[in-house]
Design a protein around this motif. Structure first.
Motif, PDB file in Angstrom:
ATOM      1  N   HIS B 237       1.005  -1.138  -0.119  1.00 35.29           N
ATOM      2  CA  HIS B 237       0.039  -0.027   0.009  1.00 35.29           C
ATOM      3  C   HIS B 237       0.823   1.296   0.050  1.00 35.29           C
ATOM      4  CE1 HIS B 237      -3.646  -1.999   0.204  1.00 35.29           C
ATOM      5  NE2 HIS B 237      -3.315  -2.834   1.145  1.00 35.29           N
ATOM      6  N   SER B 238       2.037   1.285   0.380  1.00 36.50           N
ATOM      7  CA  SER B 238       2.832   2.375   0.431  1.00 36.50           C
ATOM      8  C   SER B 238       3.304   2.781  -0.761  1.00 36.50           C
ATOM      9  CB  SER B 238       4.063   2.215   1.438  1.00 36.50           C
ATOM     10  OG  SER B 238       4.695   1.055   0.740  1.00 36.50           O
ATOM     11  N   GLU B 239       3.533   4.148  -0.772  1.00 36.68           N
ATOM     12  CA  GLU B 239       3.717   4.814  -2.326  1.00 36.68           C
ATOM     13  C   GLU B 239       4.819   4.049  -3.327  1.00 36.68           C
ATOM     14  OE1 GLU B 239       5.515   6.337   0.655  1.00 36.68           O
ATOM     15  OE2 GLU B 239       3.325   5.966   1.549  1.00 36.68           O
ATOM     16  N   VAL B 242       3.824   1.360  -5.076  1.00 35.51           N
ATOM     17  CA  VAL B 242       3.018   1.673  -6.192  1.00 35.51           C
ATOM     18  C   VAL B 242       3.859   2.420  -7.558  1.00 35.51           C
ATOM     19  CG1 VAL B 242       0.695   3.119  -6.795  1.00 35.51           C
ATOM     20  CG2 VAL B 242       1.021   2.003  -4.534  1.00 35.51           C
ATOM     21  N   ALA B 243       4.823   3.384  -6.905  1.00 32.04           N
ATOM     22  CA  ALA B 243       5.578   3.861  -7.884  1.00 32.04           C
ATOM     23  C   ALA B 243       6.139   2.753  -8.690  1.00 32.04           C
ATOM     24  CB  ALA B 243       6.524   5.127  -7.255  1.00 32.04           C
ATOM     25  N   LEU B 244       6.869   1.978  -8.104  1.00 28.83           N
ATOM     26  CA  LEU B 244       7.608   0.981  -8.551  1.00 28.83           C
ATOM     27  C   LEU B 244       6.932   0.204  -9.684  1.00 28.83           C
ATOM     28  CD1 LEU B 244      10.742   0.044  -8.053  1.00 28.83           C
ATOM     29  CD2 LEU B 244       9.609  -1.764  -6.984  1.00 28.83           C
ATOM     30  N   MET B 245       5.671  -0.163  -9.118  1.00 24.78           N
ATOM     31  CA  MET B 245       4.788  -0.912 -10.164  1.00 24.78           C
ATOM     32  C   MET B 245       4.410   0.038 -11.584  1.00 24.78           C
ATOM     33  SD  MET B 245       4.100  -3.547  -9.258  1.00 24.78           S
ATOM     34  CE  MET B 245       5.615  -3.877  -8.178  1.00 24.78           C
ATOM     35  N   GLU B 246       4.445   1.365 -11.225  1.00 22.69           N
ATOM     36  CA  GLU B 246       4.249   2.301 -12.665  1.00 22.69           C
ATOM     37  C   GLU B 246       5.380   2.095 -13.419  1.00 22.69           C
ATOM     38  OE1 GLU B 246       1.537   3.564 -13.193  1.00 22.69           O
ATOM     39  OE2 GLU B 246       0.963   2.989 -11.002  1.00 22.69           O
ATOM     40  N   GLU B 247       6.748   1.924 -12.829  1.00 21.95           N
ATOM     41  CA  GLU B 247       7.676   1.832 -13.789  1.00 21.95           C
ATOM     42  C   GLU B 247       7.720   0.649 -14.472  1.00 21.95           C
ATOM     43  OE1 GLU B 247      10.858   1.699 -11.124  1.00 21.95           O
ATOM     44  OE2 GLU B 247      10.176   3.733 -10.004  1.00 21.95           O
ATOM     45  N   ARG B 248       7.239  -0.330 -13.806  1.00 19.09           N
ATOM     46  CA  ARG B 248       7.503  -1.630 -14.416  1.00 19.09           C
ATOM     47  C   ARG B 248       6.468  -1.841 -15.589  1.00 19.09           C
ATOM     48  NH1 ARG B 248      10.436  -5.138 -11.423  1.00 19.09           N
ATOM     49  NH2 ARG B 248       9.598  -6.835 -12.917  1.00 19.09           N
ATOM     50  N   LYS B 249       5.363  -1.353 -15.591  1.00 23.96           N
ATOM     51  CA  LYS B 249       4.464  -1.465 -16.708  1.00 23.96           C
ATOM     52  C   LYS B 249       4.798  -1.106 -18.107  1.00 23.96           C
ATOM     53  CE  LYS B 249       0.070   0.113 -15.362  1.00 23.96           C
ATOM     54  NZ  LYS B 249       0.448   0.093 -14.065  1.00 23.96           N
TER      55      LYS B 249
END
Lengths: 52, 249, 204, 214
Positions: B237-239, B242-249
């Protein structure tokens, strides 16, 4: 080469233990990598969900 | 591995530790692979055939390291668990739960190779030798640790409860070993226990140490990998996740 | 004086609240608002020292409650959702045991008087399990009459109480506040105690 | 502690179930193994001890569960007195209810197995030293698995490995005395384990309770 595998008659035991060791270690590696892949997929989906 | 706990301390926040673990993990994995190859080569080709046991004793080259590692990992687990409880740092608790599966694996391997080695030496698959029995009990402790952690839903309580169990367990391991030793000598007299293996030629000892080192590197690599999964799961849940997930996509 | 400094709590892996701070002086009442599941009970339990805060500190007379554990607890009464009553024991026995546990031993008739005070004439020596939910609530609340603790932390004290008991409890709270006591409570009903002394904290 | 004893008296049935379980388990063995006194005498110490461990583990479930569900356990954590002292009181009360009856019943059952008087004496002493240690160590497990689904089975998995030293020295003491080796060494070790358990177990149980009620 064959006598190498015979292991002086104890081939079964020696390769039994080394074989299982290798098997188990490979299994653990596969299991962890698998777990990470599933996790990444789930997190990606969740982040799309929250953003979407 | 234990010293690693100290200087990781300043990286104790999961967010900073995650990338660090990612960079280091390949190194340890590579090292483990290299050492394993050297160890195997030494134990099969360099070490001489033993006059009494022939080739069977070569099992020792994985049995003893596995047994050492199983004990060592349990102690390291208890240290991390204790740190997790005292300093309330989530990362040390995660380290403890990441160590458990690998530790249990080594305990199982120690038992498996012990049985396979026992067959040619004493003709029976299982021998109530003090060290083997302690190893079996250690396996129960590992299983207890992991099942307790799995049974409790709230992750925070799960790590703290299993951490306490690890500490209680580590206090009991020497007591169990002592009582089994006592029990063993009482009933059977001193049977050939595993560590009185044939007098160790230096070569044998060297290859065993190399194998142990290989197992050690493997453990660190495996734990770093698993702790990264643990961090992702716990911090989803921590930011920064989430940010990491953005990069991966 | 009780003070909370940017408290944070996590339940499961959900963050309930963060950066929560307040201070409570003698004679003041803190009313904690919030929908169900917003962490009201967790906050109350945290203030009692039952739950370890994820972040932040709780100070009693300027010192962290975890280091001053016994002094703080000697001055605290906590009534949670569960009545903390043993079904097999009678009302009187339950009261005497909880009071001795809290370090203030009470005599038989003090306990009897407290039970009568909450309108339980004739029920004092019945095993608690035969009493109704409302009566059991009142046995738990009877403890407030006996306790000399300054800080009361009450979780939904008004639930399952009839009109008369609600009024009696409100009177007891006001009386406690006048004597310099402190109260923290959660409730869904409106409490019309003179608002000068009431502080609000909203969660979720 | 006084409260727990009163409670136990009120709830006599719980006490008896543990005792009957113990008796039944012990009497099963002769049926399973056959009536030859020689064999029975040999296995008697082990059987009685394993049965005692299993019986007291059954009773563990009730140690905190009742108080956990009705909120009295919370109040215990909020008492100004040190929690480990309260826990010690609670465990000893539990032992008096579940451990002590076993100890008193054991010699009778020993007769069933044709044990000698001297053997029975040592059995009694070993149980008197051993069963409190079992309750103390078991309390840690019970506290850890409070309110966890499948807690009952889990407790045994966590706690059994820790019982092994007590079992070894307990059963060993009886056997040593029967074979004439003298049981002093075993009993003293058993006493040492009990002393160790008395110091550390309450502290560990208290910590476990705090974690469970977190």
């Amino acid at each position: 080469m064959s006598e190498f595998f015979a292991m002086g008659g104890y081939g079964l035991y020696v390769w039994g233990s080394y074989g299982v060791t290798a098997l188990v270690i490979v299994a653990e590696i596969v299991w962890v990598v698998q777990r990470r892949k599933v996790l990444l997929k789930r997190l990606a989906r969740m982040s799309r969900l929250t953003k979407g | 591995m234990a010293f690693a706990g100290i200087n990781w301390f300043k990286y104790s926040s999961p967010a900073t530790f995650y990338p660090l673990a990612g960079k280091m993990m390949p190194w340890f994995a590579g090292l483990a692979a290299v050492l394993t190859v050297i160890g195997l080569y030494m134990s099969f080709f360099v070490a001489p055939t033993d006059y009494k046991q022939g080739e069977a004793y070569r099992i020792m080259f994985i049995h003893v390291p596995a047994a050492w590692m199983s004990m060592f990992i349990y102690v390291v687990m208890a240290v991390y668990a204790a740190m997790g409880l005292i300093f309330n740092t989530r990362l040390s608790a995660m380290m403890a739960s990441s160590l458990a599966p690998t530790g249990a694996l080594f305990t199982f391997l120690a038992l498996w190779t012990g049985a396979l080695w026992g067959k040619p030496m004493w003709g029976t698959w299982w021998v109530w030798d003090a060290r083997l029995t302690t190893e079996l009990i250690l396996l129960f402790l590992y299983i207890g640790f992991m099942s307790l952690e799995a049974a409790i839903d709230d992750p925070r309580r799960a790590t703290r409860a299993s951490g306490l169990l690890a500490i209680v367990g580590v206090v009991n391991v020497p007591i169990i070993y002592f009582s089994v030793e006592w029990w063993n000598t009482l009933h059977q007299g001193a049977s050939i226990s595993l560590d009185k293996a044939p007098s160790m030629a230096t070569i044998m000892l060297a290859s065993m140490l190399v194998m142990t080192l290989a197992f050690w590197m493997y453990t660190i690599a495996m734990v770093l990998y698993r702790v990264r999964c643990e961090i992702l799961e716990r911090e989803r849940h921590s930011e920064w996740v989430v940010a990491l997930m953005e990069e991966r996509k | 004086m009780l003070e909370a400094v940017d408290l944070a709590a996590v339940r499961g892996d959900r963050r309930l609240f963060a950066g929560l701070g307040f201070s409570l002086l003698e004679g003041e009442l803190l009313h904690v608002h919030g929908v169900n599941g917003s962490g009201k009970t967790t906050l109350l339990r945290m203030l009692c020292g039952l739950v370890v805060p994820e972040e932040g500190r709780i100070l009693w007379e300027g010192k962290d409650i975890r280091s001053e554990r016994e002094a703080y607890l000697r001055n605290l009464v906590y009534l949670g959702h569960l009545g903390a009553l043993k079904g097999d024991l009678t009302g009187v026995e339950n009261l005497r045991i909880t009071e001795t546990l809290a370090g203030e031993a009470v005599t038989e008739d003090q306990a009897m008087a407290a039970l009568q005070d909450v309108g339980l004439h004739g029920h004092e020596d019945l095993p608690v399990r035969v009493l109704s939910q409302g009566q059991r609530r009142r046995v738990a609340l009877a403890r407030l009459a006996l306790s000399q603790a300054g800080l009361w932390i009450l979780d939904e004290p008004f639930t399952a109480l009839d009109k008369a008991s609600v009024a009696a409890l409100r009177a007891r709270l006001e009386n406690h506040l006048k004597q310099g006591g402190m109260v923290i409570l959660t409730t869904h009903q409106e409490i019309d105690i003179d608002t000068a002394l009431v502080k609000q904290v909203a969660l979720g | 502690m006084k409260r727990d004893l009163i409670l136990a008296v009120r709830r006599m049935s719980d006490v008896l179930t543990t005792l009957f379980f113990f008796i039944i388990v012990v009497s099963l063995f002769p049926l399973g193994i056959g009536p030859e006194v020689e064999i029975l005498r040999m296995i008697a110490p082990g059987v009685v001890w394993v049965a005692a461990i299993l019986a007291s583990m059954l009773a563990l479930g009730r140690l905190f569960e009742g108080d956990y569900r009705d909120g009295t356990l919370e109040q215990m954590l909020l008492a100004p007195q040190p929690l480990s002292v309260l826990v010690l009181g609670k465990v000893l009360a539990h032992w008096a209810v579940s451990g002590l009856p076993l100890v008193l019943m054991a010699p009778l059952l020993g007769l069933q197995f044709g044990m000698t008087a001297e053997g029975l004496g040592v059995l009694l002493v070993s149980l008197v030293l051993g069963t409190p240690a079992i309750s103390l160590i078991g309390a840690v497990g019970a506290a850890l698995t409070l309110g966890v689904r499948g807690g009952g089975v889990l407790v045994s998995l966590l706690v059994l490995p820790l019982y092994i030293p007590v079992l070894i020295f307990g059963a060993g003491a009886v056997e040593a005395s029967v074979t004439g080796l003298g049981a002093e060494a075993h009993l003293s070790l058993l006493g040492a384990i009990l002393a160790l358990a008395l110091c550390f177990a309450p502290w560990a149980t208290a910590a476990a309770l705090r974690i469970s009620l977190d």
